[in-house]
Write a protein that holds these residues in place. Structure first.
Motif, PDB file in Angstrom:
ATOM      1  N   ARG A   1      90.710 -23.554  79.039  1.00 40.59           N
ATOM      2  CA  ARG A   1      91.417 -24.130  77.894  1.00 40.59           C
ATOM      3  C   ARG A   1      91.764 -23.006  76.928  1.00 40.59           C
ATOM      4  O   ARG A   1      91.003 -22.032  76.808  1.00 40.59           O
ATOM      5  CB  ARG A   1      90.527 -25.160  77.199  1.00 40.59           C
ATOM      6  N   PHE A   2      92.906 -23.139  76.262  1.00 42.57           N
ATOM      7  CA  PHE A   2      93.316 -22.136  75.290  1.00 42.57           C
ATOM      8  C   PHE A   2      93.284 -22.767  73.902  1.00 42.57           C
ATOM      9  O   PHE A   2      93.828 -23.871  73.739  1.00 42.57           O
ATOM     10  CB  PHE A   2      94.733 -21.627  75.600  1.00 42.57           C
ATOM     11  N   PRO A   3      92.709 -22.159  72.902  1.00 40.17           N
ATOM     12  CA  PRO A   3      92.070 -20.844  72.906  1.00 40.17           C
ATOM     13  C   PRO A   3      90.562 -20.886  73.145  1.00 40.17           C
ATOM     14  O   PRO A   3      89.933 -19.823  73.219  1.00 40.17           O
ATOM     15  CB  PRO A   3      92.348 -20.351  71.485  1.00 40.17           C
ATOM     16  N   GLU A   4      89.978 -22.106  73.287  1.00 40.11           N
ATOM     17  CA  GLU A   4      88.509 -22.228  73.297  1.00 40.11           C
ATOM     18  C   GLU A   4      87.830 -21.348  74.339  1.00 40.11           C
ATOM     19  O   GLU A   4      86.761 -20.787  74.099  1.00 40.11           O
ATOM     20  CB  GLU A   4      88.064 -23.674  73.573  1.00 40.11           C
ATOM     21  N   ASP A   5      88.439 -21.236  75.521  1.00 39.51           N
ATOM     22  CA  ASP A   5      87.749 -20.545  76.610  1.00 39.51           C
ATOM     23  C   ASP A   5      88.084 -19.049  76.714  1.00 39.51           C
ATOM     24  O   ASP A   5      87.633 -18.380  77.634  1.00 39.51           O
ATOM     25  CB  ASP A   5      88.091 -21.223  77.949  1.00 39.51           C
ATOM     26  N   VAL A   6      88.910 -18.562  75.768  1.00 41.89           N
ATOM     27  CA  VAL A   6      89.255 -17.129  75.830  1.00 41.89           C
ATOM     28  C   VAL A   6      88.048 -16.331  75.354  1.00 41.89           C
ATOM     29  O   VAL A   6      87.591 -16.516  74.215  1.00 41.89           O
ATOM     30  CB  VAL A   6      90.481 -16.820  74.932  1.00 41.89           C
ATOM     31  N   PRO A   7      87.497 -15.463  76.176  1.00 45.48           N
ATOM     32  CA  PRO A   7      86.314 -14.718  75.740  1.00 45.48           C
ATOM     33  C   PRO A   7      86.678 -13.686  74.676  1.00 45.48           C
ATOM     34  O   PRO A   7      87.708 -13.026  74.788  1.00 45.48           O
ATOM     35  CB  PRO A   7      85.838 -14.022  77.032  1.00 45.48           C
ATOM     36  N   THR A   8      85.868 -13.601  73.649  1.00 52.12           N
ATOM     37  CA  THR A   8      86.060 -12.548  72.643  1.00 52.12           C
ATOM     38  C   THR A   8      85.237 -11.348  73.086  1.00 52.12           C
ATOM     39  O   THR A   8      84.059 -11.477  73.416  1.00 52.12           O
ATOM     40  CB  THR A   8      85.587 -13.057  71.258  1.00 52.12           C
ATOM     41  N   LEU A   9      85.894 -10.191  73.117  1.00 53.66           N
ATOM     42  CA  LEU A   9      85.220  -8.970  73.586  1.00 53.66           C
ATOM     43  C   LEU A   9      85.251  -7.954  72.446  1.00 53.66           C
ATOM     44  O   LEU A   9      86.301  -7.761  71.829  1.00 53.66           O
ATOM     45  CB  LEU A   9      85.957  -8.381  74.805  1.00 53.66           C
ATOM     46  N   THR A  10      84.146  -7.310  72.186  1.00 50.62           N
ATOM     47  CA  THR A  10      84.159  -6.320  71.102  1.00 50.62           C
ATOM     48  C   THR A  10      83.217  -5.162  71.402  1.00 50.62           C
ATOM     49  O   THR A  10      82.209  -5.327  72.096  1.00 50.62           O
ATOM     50  CB  THR A  10      83.801  -6.966  69.750  1.00 50.62           C
ATOM     51  N   ASP A  11      83.586  -3.988  70.873  1.00 53.57           N
ATOM     52  CA  ASP A  11      82.661  -2.840  70.941  1.00 53.57           C
ATOM     53  C   ASP A  11      82.240  -2.436  69.527  1.00 53.57           C
ATOM     54  O   ASP A  11      81.725  -1.349  69.307  1.00 53.57           O
ATOM     55  CB  ASP A  11      83.311  -1.667  71.688  1.00 53.57           C
ATOM     56  N   GLY A  12      82.524  -3.304  68.562  1.00 51.73           N
ATOM     57  CA  GLY A  12      82.140  -3.014  67.181  1.00 51.73           C
ATOM     58  C   GLY A  12      83.271  -2.384  66.375  1.00 51.73           C
ATOM     59  O   GLY A  12      83.266  -2.439  65.149  1.00 51.73           O
ATOM     60  N   VAL A  13      84.250  -1.770  67.050  1.00 58.53           N
ATOM     61  CA  VAL A  13      85.384  -1.154  66.354  1.00 58.53           C
ATOM     62  C   VAL A  13      86.656  -1.948  66.651  1.00 58.53           C
ATOM     63  O   VAL A  13      87.444  -2.246  65.762  1.00 58.53           O
ATOM     64  CB  VAL A  13      85.564   0.330  66.791  1.00 58.53           C
ATOM     65  N   VAL A  14      86.807  -2.285  67.921  1.00 55.98           N
ATOM     66  CA  VAL A  14      87.974  -3.040  68.364  1.00 55.98           C
ATOM     67  C   VAL A  14      87.476  -4.394  68.869  1.00 55.98           C
ATOM     68  O   VAL A  14      86.447  -4.460  69.551  1.00 55.98           O
ATOM     69  CB  VAL A  14      88.694  -2.249  69.487  1.00 55.98           C
ATOM     70  N   THR A  15      88.202  -5.454  68.511  1.00 58.99           N
ATOM     71  CA  THR A  15      87.843  -6.791  69.011  1.00 58.99           C
ATOM     72  C   THR A  15      89.040  -7.386  69.736  1.00 58.99           C
ATOM     73  O   THR A  15      90.167  -7.306  69.228  1.00 58.99           O
ATOM     74  CB  THR A  15      87.432  -7.710  67.836  1.00 58.99           C
ATOM     75  N   LEU A  16      88.802  -7.931  70.910  1.00 58.68           N
ATOM     76  CA  LEU A  16      89.845  -8.625  71.661  1.00 58.68           C
ATOM     77  C   LEU A  16      89.582 -10.113  71.535  1.00 58.68           C
ATOM     78  O   LEU A  16      88.459 -10.577  71.773  1.00 58.68           O
ATOM     79  CB  LEU A  16      89.825  -8.198  73.133  1.00 58.68           C
ATOM     80  N   ARG A  17      90.621 -10.851  71.163  1.00 58.03           N
ATOM     81  CA  ARG A  17      90.447 -12.286  70.888  1.00 58.03           C
ATOM     82  C   ARG A  17      91.721 -13.021  71.288  1.00 58.03           C
ATOM     83  O   ARG A  17      92.751 -12.392  71.561  1.00 58.03           O
ATOM     84  CB  ARG A  17      90.156 -12.504  69.399  1.00 58.03           C
ATOM     85  N   ALA A  18      91.651 -14.356  71.256  1.00 57.92           N
ATOM     86  CA  ALA A  18      92.835 -15.161  71.556  1.00 57.92           C
ATOM     87  C   ALA A  18      93.890 -14.958  70.465  1.00 57.92           C
ATOM     88  O   ALA A  18      93.550 -14.802  69.288  1.00 57.92           O
ATOM     89  CB  ALA A  18      92.440 -16.633  71.627  1.00 57.92           C
ATOM     90  N   HIS A  19      95.167 -14.957  70.858  1.00 61.80           N
ATOM     91  CA  HIS A  19      96.246 -14.841  69.867  1.00 61.80           C
ATOM     92  C   HIS A  19      96.335 -16.120  69.023  1.00 61.80           C
ATOM     93  O   HIS A  19      95.960 -17.204  69.488  1.00 61.80           O
ATOM     94  CB  HIS A  19      97.595 -14.648  70.564  1.00 61.80           C
ATOM     95  N   THR A  20      96.830 -15.957  67.801  1.00 59.46           N
ATOM     96  CA  THR A  20      97.116 -17.116  66.945  1.00 59.46           C
ATOM     97  C   THR A  20      98.547 -16.957  66.410  1.00 59.46           C
ATOM     98  O   THR A  20      99.144 -15.880  66.547  1.00 59.46           O
ATOM     99  CB  THR A  20      96.164 -17.189  65.729  1.00 59.46           C
ATOM    100  N   VAL A  21      99.054 -17.998  65.756  1.00 58.45           N
ATOM    101  CA  VAL A  21     100.426 -17.919  65.240  1.00 58.45           C
ATOM    102  C   VAL A  21     100.573 -16.790  64.201  1.00 58.45           C
ATOM    103  O   VAL A  21     101.677 -16.280  64.008  1.00 58.45           O
ATOM    104  CB  VAL A  21     100.912 -19.264  64.637  1.00 58.45           C
ATOM    105  N   ALA A  22      99.471 -16.382  63.584  1.00 58.83           N
ATOM    106  CA  ALA A  22      99.551 -15.282  62.613  1.00 58.83           C
ATOM    107  C   ALA A  22      99.932 -13.960  63.281  1.00 58.83           C
ATOM    108  O   ALA A  22     100.321 -13.001  62.600  1.00 58.83           O
ATOM    109  CB  ALA A  22      98.211 -15.142  61.895  1.00 58.83           C
ATOM    110  N   ASP A  23      99.823 -13.906  64.606  1.00 57.43           N
ATOM    111  CA  ASP A  23     100.143 -12.662  65.320  1.00 57.43           C
ATOM    112  C   ASP A  23     101.636 -12.540  65.625  1.00 57.43           C
ATOM    113  O   ASP A  23     102.089 -11.480  66.074  1.00 57.43           O
ATOM    114  CB  ASP A  23      99.372 -12.586  66.651  1.00 57.43           C
ATOM    115  N   ILE A  24     102.378 -13.621  65.413  1.00 56.59           N
ATOM    116  CA  ILE A  24     103.796 -13.601  65.839  1.00 56.59           C
ATOM    117  C   ILE A  24     104.563 -12.489  65.118  1.00 56.59           C
ATOM    118  O   ILE A  24     105.227 -11.663  65.767  1.00 56.59           O
ATOM    119  CB  ILE A  24     104.474 -14.971  65.594  1.00 56.59           C
ATOM    120  N   GLN A  25     104.444 -12.448  63.805  1.00 54.75           N
ATOM    121  CA  GLN A  25     105.214 -11.451  63.041  1.00 54.75           C
ATOM    122  C   GLN A  25     104.801 -10.011  63.402  1.00 54.75           C
ATOM    123  O   GLN A  25     105.671  -9.199  63.760  1.00 54.75           O
ATOM    124  CB  GLN A  25     105.051 -11.694  61.526  1.00 54.75           C
ATOM    125  N   PRO A  26     103.496  -9.672  63.357  1.00 52.89           N
ATOM    126  CA  PRO A  26     103.164  -8.281  63.706  1.00 52.89           C
ATOM    127  C   PRO A  26     103.492  -7.933  65.160  1.00 52.89           C
ATOM    128  O   PRO A  26     103.860  -6.796  65.455  1.00 52.89           O
ATOM    129  CB  PRO A  26     101.654  -8.169  63.420  1.00 52.89           C
TER     130      PRO A  26
END
Ligand SMILES: CC(C)(COP(=O)(O)OP(=O)(O)OC[C@H]1O[C@@H](n2cnc3c(N)ncnc32)[C@H](O)[C@@H]1OP(=O)(O)O)[C@@H](O)C(=O)NCCC(=O)NCCS
Length: 381
Positions: free
Chosen positions: A2-27
């Motif tokens: 399921r999107f976004p619930e099942d998208v795993p968040t991955l982080t190393d403390g500096v960079v975080t990978l997460r599900a996209h949201t509508v706030a990402d459209i402009q950047p």
């Protein structure tokens, strides 16, 4: 999934990978206006705002739900800094692709994001992750190298961007491989003396390179050079130096005038991956005709020698022994070797093919790090 619930968040403390949201459209749309992004990826052009909207709200969620494309937003410094995706294919081998916003580049964001995704794939049971980039995308290649991708090959015409076939670099990493660089990727340090500046070659040197390599004397003693030597040969030579650095084979400098920065010649330390002796290297050079006869090459070779003998941990090439060859009759080149403390060790008979069809003897020189050579201590440079 399921999107976004099942998208795993991955982080190393500096960079975080997460599900996209509508706030990402402009950047995301802004990143897609960047010329580098347009040059090196397959995004459609012109890249309109609606495309970003559709990508974030439809294509990315569908990719997760169907399981044929996993795309994460990259967060860095508290905001959206790019996108990384993985084509999971058969879940045995996946292919990674990425983009980083121009403001965030050069901070290790791409490398961190790739490592997070690669580790995630291996945690999920993948055997291998592949990376591909159009030939010439050095930033992407560096990210792949930083992350431990290896066994790079060039596949001619395997890529296609907007209907045009392109050559590609392809490399991969397997689940038991370390996520660390393999082999050396040398840098070209700028070295200044009052006589010469050694610096990386750049595209704007092509005209001077072509002049130097078309010169009669250069052509005579470097019989392997193309003849006639055209501007595109010079451009190929300059681009080719990057490959030699990245593959650990050679370091090559432009010798420039310290006042004007104009190219006066070239000096290289090469054969750094010699199969038998990884502590040796060969020195080679050529000078622009206008720069000859005033000690420029002797000074430049001295700088190159010092860099070659400097330990790797101090930023040098960690060499123990250098060799140099000059053909019978090439007095100027032999002189450069001698004034820099090289020892004449002998001659190889009829070893140097000339353009006249004759084979001249080749004078052999060597220099050991333990020898005394001018410039060994900084005061005598
Ligand atoms: C490629 C890209 C993702 C790199 O992102 P990044 O966050 O800057 O990556 P990193 O900082 O982790 O590493 C980049 C490294 O490449 C180096 N680099 C950048 N341009 C380079 C070039 N032209 N030649 C050699 N090295 C270069 C950087 O100096 C840095 O080196 P370092 O490891 O010594 O610090 C980013 O430039 C980008 O988005 N480009 C456009 C899209 C793209 O090309 N995507 C990849 C498609 S295959």
């Amino acid at each position: 999934m399921r999107f976004p619930e099942d998208v795993p968040t991955l982080t190393d403390g500096v960079v975080t990978l997460r599900a996209h949201t509508v706030a990402d459209i402009q950047p995301l749309y802004d990143v897609c206006q960047d010329p580098e992004m347009q040059r090196w990826t397959t995004i459609p052009l012109p890249y309109e705002y609606q495309r970003a909207e559709q990508y974030v709200t439809e294509l990315i969620p569908a990719g997760w739900v169907k399981g044929n494309s996993w795309a994460w937003a990259i967060d860095y410094d508290g905001r959206y800094a790019g996108t990384i995706d993985l084509l999971p294919e058969d879940r045995i081998v996946g292919e990674v692709g990425f983009s980083v916003a121009p403001w965030a580049r050069g901070n290790g964001v791409g490398t961190r994001a790739v490592k997070l995704v690669v580790r995630h794939c291996f945690d999920e049971g993948f055997q291998r992750v592949t990376w591909r980039a159009y030939v010439g995308n050095w930033g992407s290649r560096r990210v792949a190298w930083n992350s431990g991708f290896r066994n790079l090959v060039t596949v001619l015409g395997s890529g296609v961007a907007r209907g045009v076939r392109k050559d590609e670099w392809v490399a991969s990493i397997a689940r038991d491989d370390e996520l660390e660089p393999q082999g050396r990727w040398w840098k070209v340090p700028v070295i200044e003396t009052d006589r010469v500046r050694l610096r990386p070659l750049r595209g704007t040197d092509a005209k001077r390179v072509a002049e130097a390599c078309s010169d009669k004397r250069t052509q005579k003693w470097l019989a392997g050079l193309p003849n006639p030597y055209q501007l595109e040969d010079a451009e190929g030579f300059i681009e080719g130096r990057l490959e030699l650095l990245a593959s650990g084979e050679a370091v090559s400098w432009a010798i420039a005038d310290p006042e004007t920065d104009e190219l006066l010649g070239n000096v290289s330390v090469f054969d750094l991956k010699n199969r038998i002796d990884k502590t040796m290297a060969e020195v080679g050079y050529w000078a622009h005709p206008e720069a000859r006869g005033r000690g420029v090459m002797s000074a430049a070779v001295r700088c190159a020698i010092r860099h070659a003998f400097t330990p790797v941990e101090d930023g040098g090439l960690g060499r123990r022994r250098l060799v140099l060859f000059a053909a019978e009759g090439n007095a100027a080149s032999q002189r450069v070797a001698e004034v820099n403390g090289f020892t004449r060790t002998g001659r190889q008979r009829a070893a140097s093919p000339g353009r006249d069809g004759e084979f001249r003897d080749l004078h052999c020189f060597d220099l050991l790090a333990t020898d005394e050579w001018p410039g060994k201590s900084p005061e005598t440079s």
